[in-house]
Write an enzyme that holds these catalytic residues in place. Structure first.
Site, PDB file in Angstrom:
ATOM      1  N   SER A 137      -1.221  -3.372 -14.879  1.00 44.37           N
ATOM      2  CA  SER A 137      -1.667  -3.285 -16.272  1.00 44.37           C
ATOM      3  C   SER A 137      -1.722  -4.673 -16.870  1.00 44.37           C
ATOM      4  O   SER A 137      -0.913  -5.545 -16.511  1.00 44.37           O
ATOM      5  CB  SER A 137      -0.698  -2.421 -17.091  1.00 44.37           C
ATOM      6  OG  SER A 137      -1.003  -2.490 -18.477  1.00 44.37           O
ATOM      7  N   TYR A 151       7.673  -0.695 -20.130  1.00 42.52           N
ATOM      8  CA  TYR A 151       6.483  -0.436 -19.317  1.00 42.52           C
ATOM      9  C   TYR A 151       5.929  -1.737 -18.762  1.00 42.52           C
ATOM     10  O   TYR A 151       5.626  -1.846 -17.570  1.00 42.52           O
ATOM     11  CB  TYR A 151       5.447   0.272 -20.181  1.00 42.52           C
ATOM     12  CG  TYR A 151       4.082   0.417 -19.565  1.00 42.52           C
ATOM     13  CD1 TYR A 151       3.832   1.388 -18.597  1.00 42.52           C
ATOM     14  CD2 TYR A 151       3.020  -0.399 -19.963  1.00 42.52           C
ATOM     15  CE1 TYR A 151       2.569   1.525 -18.040  1.00 42.52           C
ATOM     16  CE2 TYR A 151       1.762  -0.260 -19.412  1.00 42.52           C
ATOM     17  CZ  TYR A 151       1.538   0.702 -18.454  1.00 42.52           C
ATOM     18  OH  TYR A 151       0.285   0.841 -17.905  1.00 42.52           O
ATOM     19  N   ALA A 152       5.785  -2.750 -19.624  1.00 44.72           N
ATOM     20  CA  ALA A 152       5.232  -4.032 -19.201  1.00 44.72           C
ATOM     21  C   ALA A 152       6.105  -4.682 -18.139  1.00 44.72           C
ATOM     22  O   ALA A 152       5.600  -5.254 -17.164  1.00 44.72           O
ATOM     23  CB  ALA A 152       5.090  -4.953 -20.409  1.00 44.72           C
ATOM     24  N   ALA A 153       7.419  -4.602 -18.304  1.00 42.58           N
ATOM     25  CA  ALA A 153       8.328  -5.196 -17.325  1.00 42.58           C
ATOM     26  C   ALA A 153       8.226  -4.480 -15.980  1.00 42.58           C
ATOM     27  O   ALA A 153       8.255  -5.115 -14.912  1.00 42.58           O
ATOM     28  CB  ALA A 153       9.764  -5.144 -17.847  1.00 42.58           C
ATOM     29  N   ALA A 154       8.112  -3.153 -16.004  1.00 40.89           N
ATOM     30  CA  ALA A 154       7.991  -2.391 -14.762  1.00 40.89           C
ATOM     31  C   ALA A 154       6.675  -2.704 -14.053  1.00 40.89           C
ATOM     32  O   ALA A 154       6.630  -2.832 -12.825  1.00 40.89           O
ATOM     33  CB  ALA A 154       8.101  -0.895 -15.058  1.00 40.89           C
ATOM     34  N   LYS A 155       5.592  -2.842 -14.823  1.00 42.95           N
ATOM     35  CA  LYS A 155       4.306  -3.182 -14.218  1.00 42.95           C
ATOM     36  C   LYS A 155       4.316  -4.609 -13.676  1.00 42.95           C
ATOM     37  O   LYS A 155       3.682  -4.904 -12.651  1.00 42.95           O
ATOM     38  CB  LYS A 155       3.188  -3.006 -15.243  1.00 42.95           C
ATOM     39  CG  LYS A 155       2.824  -1.555 -15.524  1.00 42.95           C
ATOM     40  CD  LYS A 155       2.283  -0.851 -14.300  1.00 42.95           C
ATOM     41  CE  LYS A 155       1.696   0.506 -14.649  1.00 42.95           C
ATOM     42  NZ  LYS A 155       1.174   1.221 -13.448  1.00 42.95           N
ATOM     43  N   ILE A 184      -7.782   2.154 -21.524  1.00 47.52           N
ATOM     44  CA  ILE A 184      -8.761   3.068 -20.929  1.00 47.52           C
ATOM     45  C   ILE A 184      -8.843   4.321 -21.802  1.00 47.52           C
ATOM     46  O   ILE A 184      -7.819   4.856 -22.231  1.00 47.52           O
ATOM     47  CB  ILE A 184      -8.348   3.479 -19.504  1.00 47.52           C
ATOM     48  CG1 ILE A 184      -8.013   2.242 -18.659  1.00 47.52           C
ATOM     49  CG2 ILE A 184      -9.455   4.284 -18.830  1.00 47.52           C
ATOM     50  CD1 ILE A 184      -7.369   2.573 -17.332  1.00 47.52           C
TER      51      ILE A 184
END
Length: 259
Positions: A137, A151-155, A184
């Site tokens: 992402s 979320y950003a850290a996991a991605k 999206i």
């Protein structure tokens, strides 16, 4: 996509293949004549049972079930497309992310790919060929502190893992790539835009603008369509991309403002 991408008969696993980008990828692969197995927590009515595995990939057991199904039904795998991802974390910044929230983000966005790769890569290595696509992402380089830190850290972790894996297995015939979408227009994002529009007293287009503004704007003026992201993924899966590995492709309408 009408060109022949030489995917006829390829054995493919697509995670989260019943909605959004995953569903678009599955549809295009079927058009190309690939043998596709997909998975989600619930099976839609329009999905054939022999092409689907009901499993919770946020668990070790769910990943084991899918890996076993791939081996039993497809006899192995040539392509893996890890679409699964998302966030259930509340807004409110870092203070709202406790132990449970952090584990949920990692169990949804990182560990399913790690577990399935670990189970299925040995077969790819034995055959000396394969492709793995990890859907990351733009949030990994453009996190929103109010709502997407976990979320950003996991991605970001998924992207780093993917790059390391590519360096290890590319010399052995396995291409590993990343696709990093921006916003999206999926079913979930439409619902979000509608909810924001209602809160702001505007229409759906107004709700979309609220989301785009939160991202700092999208130069092309709209989100990507699932089929547009799926087209990129399918090309990268194909032999036409035979010398591409270890890289990340951003498809975000120009959202990321840096080089």
């Amino acid at each position: 996509m009408t060109m022949n991408l030489e995917l006829q008969g390829k054995r493919v696993l697509v995670t989260a293949g019943t909605k959004g980008v995953g569903k678009a990828v599955v549809g295009l692969l079927h058009e190309q004549g690939a043998k596709v197995l997909t998975t989600a927590r619930t099976q839609p009515d329009d999905t054939l049972a022999d092409h689907f595995v009901t499993a919770d990939l946020t668990t070790v057991e769910g990943c084991r079930q899918v890996a076993e199904a791939v081996k039993a039904r497809l006899g192995g795998v040539d392509i893996i497309v890890h679409v699964l991802g998302g966030s259930t974390a509340p807004g409110g910044g870092f203070a709202m992310l406790g132990e449970e929230e952090w584990l949920q983000e990692l169990n949804l966005n990182l560990l399913p790919a790690v577990r399935l790769d670990r189970a299925l890569l040995p077969g790819m290595l034995d055959q000396g060929a394969g492709v793995i696509i990890h859907i990351t992402s733009i949030q990994r380089v453009l996190p929103l502190p109010e709502s997407t830190t976990g979320y950003a850290a996991a991605k970001a972790a998924l992207s780093t893992y993917s790059k390391s894996l590519s360096k290890e297995v590319s010399p052995k015939g396995i291409r590993v790539l990343r696709v990093a979408p921006g916003w999206i227009e999926t079913e979930a994002s439409v619902a979000l835009a509608e909810r924001l529009a209602q809160q702001a007293g505007t229409d759906y287009e107004g709700g979309k603008k609220i989301i785009m503004n939160s991202l700092g704007g999208i130069p092309i003026g709209r989100p990507s369509k699932p089929i547009e992201v799926a087209n990129l993924i399918l090309f990268l899966c194909s032999p036409r991309a035979a010398t591409i590995t270890g890289t990340e492709y951003i498809i975000d309408g120009g959202t990321v403002p840096t080089v």
